[in-house]
Design a protein around this motif. Sequence first.
Motif, short mmCIF file in Angstrom:
data_model
loop_
_atom_site.label_atom_id
_atom_site.label_comp_id
_atom_site.label_asym_id
_atom_site.label_seq_id
_atom_site.Cartn_x
_atom_site.Cartn_y
_atom_site.Cartn_z
N LYS A 1 0.91 -1.08 0.38
CA LYS A 1 0.24 -0.15 -0.40
C LYS A 1 1.27 1.32 0.10
CE LYS A 1 -3.56 -2.70 2.90
NZ LYS A 1 -2.85 -2.29 4.46
N PHE A 2 0.61 2.14 -1.25
CA PHE A 2 1.03 3.42 -1.15
C PHE A 2 0.15 4.71 -0.23
CE2 PHE A 2 3.20 0.11 -3.36
CZ PHE A 2 4.51 0.30 -3.21
N ILE A 3 0.91 5.23 0.47
CA ILE A 3 0.77 6.53 1.60
C ILE A 3 0.81 7.61 0.14
CG2 ILE A 3 -0.32 7.97 3.56
CD1 ILE A 3 1.04 5.44 4.90
N ILE A 4 0.00 8.36 0.14
CA ILE A 4 -0.08 9.56 -1.12
C ILE A 4 -0.28 10.75 -0.22
CG2 ILE A 4 -0.30 8.54 -3.23
CD1 ILE A 4 -2.77 10.29 -2.82
N GLU A 5 -0.31 10.78 0.79
CA GLU A 5 -0.60 11.89 2.37
C GLU A 5 -1.13 13.13 1.72
OE1 GLU A 5 -1.04 12.48 5.08
OE2 GLU A 5 1.11 11.90 5.82
N ALA A 6 -2.32 12.83 1.44
CA ALA A 6 -3.39 13.77 -0.09
C ALA A 6 -3.87 15.29 0.82
CB ALA A 6 -4.42 12.78 0.19
N LYS B 1 -3.26 4.43 -0.53
CA LYS B 1 -3.88 5.01 0.78
C LYS B 1 -4.20 6.44 0.75
CE LYS B 1 -2.64 3.95 5.70
NZ LYS B 1 -1.87 3.61 6.22
N SER B 2 -4.64 6.94 1.38
CA SER B 2 -4.96 8.53 1.85
C SER B 2 -3.92 9.28 1.76
CB SER B 2 -6.43 8.92 1.38
OG SER B 2 -6.68 8.34 3.15
#
Length: 248
Positions: free
Chosen positions: A134-139, A173-174
């Motif tokens: 999973k990759f958290i993009i830090e929206a 992932k947000s």
Amino acid sequence: MIISHYLDATYLKTAIQAGITEKENLEKVVALTKEAINYDYKLVMIRSNYITTAKKIISISGAKVLIGTVIDFPCGNASLKQKIQEAEKAIKLGADELDFVVNYNAFKKGNIDMVTEEVTCCIALCLRHHKIAKFIIEAAALSNEEIIVISQLMKQIVLENFGEENAENVFVKSSTGFFKTEREMPNGATFENIMLISKNAKPLKIKAAGGVRDYETALKMIALGADRIGTSSSKEIINKEQHTNQSY
């Protein structure tokens, strides 16, 4: 729909962040793991130093609860070598799913090649070991346009390098939930950014995380395309679902 199967029950504070002793922090992880077993959550999301303890509890119970951990959390600015080393350690400890924080600052500066290499190598490592990435993009750190572009980039990386058959093994992932926003703006999942991620990253999976604290919000996130909900309020969500169902 069984909402418990969407939940990544989460506790990611260190003892220092929580303002408690290491023993007390471990007790929180143990309690969450037992709760995950009792409520049949999809996964328990914890720091890697607690994986061994959680795995033992789950194994003894015979439950199917998965174990997830975070990599390069919460800033995402470590080198690729450091990310890979941390991920390899987590895999050896028994993590089933790895949530990497993308180097979103490099992305914002236009260093797409760096982000592409990082994501590609981390996916390859996970797939090689039959793990979910999973990759958290830090929206919250991104504009709407940046959310669209990075979501499309994730999709492109997977489809071009690993094939559509592996889309189900990679999530966008947000949020970390730890990002500090200005003017008290939301720092986690919002309906708008989940809609943008879902529209631009599918057929990859989507994880809404950060600030999802109630049943109604979780349901709407799922309706907008979320395949998983990362939350520290899993029990509250489950209790509301049970109460709602009993009302009919």
